[in-house]
Design a protein around this motif. Structure first.
Motif, PDB file in Angstrom:
ATOM      1  N   HIS A  38       0.831  -1.203   0.000  1.00 55.70           N
ATOM      2  CA  HIS A  38       0.000   0.000   0.000  1.00 55.70           C
ATOM      3  C   HIS A  38       0.867   1.256   0.000  1.00 55.70           C
ATOM      4  O   HIS A  38       0.374   2.362   0.205  1.00 55.70           O
ATOM      5  CB  HIS A  38      -0.955  -0.006   1.202  1.00 55.70           C
ATOM      6  CG  HIS A  38      -2.045  -1.023   1.081  1.00 55.70           C
ATOM      7  ND1 HIS A  38      -1.921  -2.298   1.567  1.00 55.70           N
ATOM      8  CD2 HIS A  38      -3.263  -0.956   0.488  1.00 55.70           C
ATOM      9  CE1 HIS A  38      -3.035  -2.971   1.300  1.00 55.70           C
ATOM     10  NE2 HIS A  38      -3.858  -2.173   0.637  1.00 55.70           N
ATOM     11  N   ASP A  39       2.180   1.067  -0.219  1.00 57.46           N
ATOM     12  CA  ASP A  39       3.128   2.171  -0.197  1.00 57.46           C
ATOM     13  C   ASP A  39       3.288   2.743  -1.615  1.00 57.46           C
ATOM     14  O   ASP A  39       3.804   2.059  -2.506  1.00 57.46           O
ATOM     15  CB  ASP A  39       4.469   1.620   0.332  1.00 57.46           C
ATOM     16  CG  ASP A  39       5.576   2.659   0.315  1.00 57.46           C
ATOM     17  OD1 ASP A  39       5.307   3.837  -0.005  1.00 57.46           O
ATOM     18  OD2 ASP A  39       6.723   2.272   0.623  1.00 57.46           O
ATOM     19  N   ASP A  40       2.842   3.972  -1.787  1.00 58.25           N
ATOM     20  CA  ASP A  40       2.907   4.551  -3.137  1.00 58.25           C
ATOM     21  C   ASP A  40       4.350   4.735  -3.608  1.00 58.25           C
ATOM     22  O   ASP A  40       4.617   4.732  -4.814  1.00 58.25           O
ATOM     23  CB  ASP A  40       2.124   5.870  -3.218  1.00 58.25           C
ATOM     24  CG  ASP A  40       2.595   6.884  -2.199  1.00 58.25           C
ATOM     25  OD1 ASP A  40       2.476   6.599  -0.991  1.00 58.25           O
ATOM     26  OD2 ASP A  40       3.102   7.940  -2.603  1.00 58.25           O
ATOM     27  N   ASP A  41       5.304   4.882  -2.671  1.00 62.98           N
ATOM     28  CA  ASP A  41       6.712   4.951  -3.090  1.00 62.98           C
ATOM     29  C   ASP A  41       7.141   3.637  -3.743  1.00 62.98           C
ATOM     30  O   ASP A  41       7.847   3.629  -4.754  1.00 62.98           O
ATOM     31  CB  ASP A  41       7.632   5.208  -1.882  1.00 62.98           C
ATOM     32  CG  ASP A  41       7.534   6.633  -1.366  1.00 62.98           C
ATOM     33  OD1 ASP A  41       7.183   7.534  -2.161  1.00 62.98           O
ATOM     34  OD2 ASP A  41       7.790   6.841  -0.167  1.00 62.98           O
TER      35      ASP A  41
ATOM     36  N   VAL B 279       5.202   1.422  -5.227  1.00 68.35           N
ATOM     37  CA  VAL B 279       4.535   1.292  -6.527  1.00 68.35           C
ATOM     38  C   VAL B 279       5.243   2.150  -7.569  1.00 68.35           C
ATOM     39  O   VAL B 279       5.495   1.710  -8.700  1.00 68.35           O
ATOM     40  CB  VAL B 279       3.043   1.700  -6.428  1.00 68.35           C
ATOM     41  CG1 VAL B 279       2.372   1.636  -7.802  1.00 68.35           C
ATOM     42  CG2 VAL B 279       2.306   0.807  -5.424  1.00 68.35           C
ATOM     43  N   THR B 280       5.601   3.364  -7.172  1.00 66.89           N
ATOM     44  CA  THR B 280       6.269   4.282  -8.097  1.00 66.89           C
ATOM     45  C   THR B 280       7.640   3.742  -8.506  1.00 66.89           C
ATOM     46  O   THR B 280       8.029   3.847  -9.676  1.00 66.89           O
ATOM     47  CB  THR B 280       6.396   5.681  -7.453  1.00 66.89           C
ATOM     48  OG1 THR B 280       5.076   6.134  -7.133  1.00 66.89           O
ATOM     49  CG2 THR B 280       7.054   6.679  -8.391  1.00 66.89           C
TER      50      THR B 280
END
Ligand code: IP8
Length: 255
Positions: free
Chosen positions: A76-79, A81-82
């Protein structure tokens, strides 16, 4: 269905074929050039419509493992995913630009923006195909890639290029499927290329799985999924790509 009038060839370029596996985010320029040369020569000749899918190699995989993300473990960590998606987009740009340098009308299609596992891990991959099918019908070569994918209850997991190949081939009604990997085909226990696999039992036998329940991962699972498709598939090494695109029998045929 998104099936087109001209059934496409679906070609997977393995991540370990087009990248240098042991150097983070490094393209294997000569391997990529050779693959793109073969594609450029085939288009308009032996191949009418083509969808390309590439894997992650040294781009996607080290970010995914750094963040503990896999096809079954999400984040759930957007970092995270990015990092994963960003690396795959960088590799995709390199593939697209090598194809376009050879006048192949390649267009990026990013699975993270399209797909979902709305039923969670283990559920079906929902991959809307209308953009890919329409691009194909308009004469473009869509280029998809292993990526992150929105996954119910997990956040974002990984979708592999192989999973995309199966979805694309089934949903677009592929003419034939090619999986270009670093090995010259599916190998038996002695390391020889198996010429043809035509049944699930043969998969298990040839790959040395002790029974059907062992056929759950790796090459055996890949082969079983390709076998379930209507279109013939082939697994071959870089040296076989040109001949595959010409329609010749190469590597291991799965049909
Ligand atoms: O190399 C996975 O694609 P694959 C890509 O086809 C990522 O398994 C994001 C690790």
């Amino acid at each position: 269905s998104a099936a087109t009038d001209h059934p496409p060839v679906v070609l997977k370029l393995g991540g370990s074929v087009i990248t240098e596996k042991d150097r983070p985010e490094t393209v294997d320029e000569s391997a990529l050039a050779a693959a793109c040369d073969a594609v450029a020569r085939a288009l308009g000749g032996s191949v009418d419509r083509l969808v390309v899918v590439h894997g992650g190699g040294s781009f996607g995989h080290h970010h995914a493992s750094e963040h503990g993300v896999s096809t079954t473990e999400g984040t759930h960590d957007d970092d995270a995913v990015t990092d994963i998606h960003g690396a795959m987009v960088r590799l995709n740009r390199a593939v697209i630009s090598a194809l376009r340098d050879r006048d192949v009308p390649a267009i990026p299609v990013h699975p993270l923006s399209l797909a979902a596992r709305s039923g969670g891990v283990g559920g079906d991959l929902d991959l809307p195909l209308s953009s890919t099918a329409t691009l194909l019908g308009e004469g473009f070569v869509p280029v998809l890639h292993g990526d992150g994918v929105a996954t119910a209850a997990e956040g974002v997991t990984v979708v592999s290029g192989d999973e995309l190949v199966v979805e694309l081939a089934a949903g677009l009604g592929a003419d034939r499927i090619g999986v270009c990997s670093t090995v010259p085909g599916v190998l038996d226990e002695e390391g020889s290329v198996i010429e043809r696999i035509d049944s699930f039992e043969a998969v298990a036998d040839a790959l040395g799985a002790s029974d059907a329940t062992d056929v759950s991962g790796g090459m055996a699972a890949k082969v079983a999924e390709l076998l379930a498709l209507d279109a013939p598939a082939a697994v071959f090494g870089p040296a076989g790509l040109e001949a595959f695109l010409r329609g010749e029998a190469v590597g291991t045929r799965i049909e």
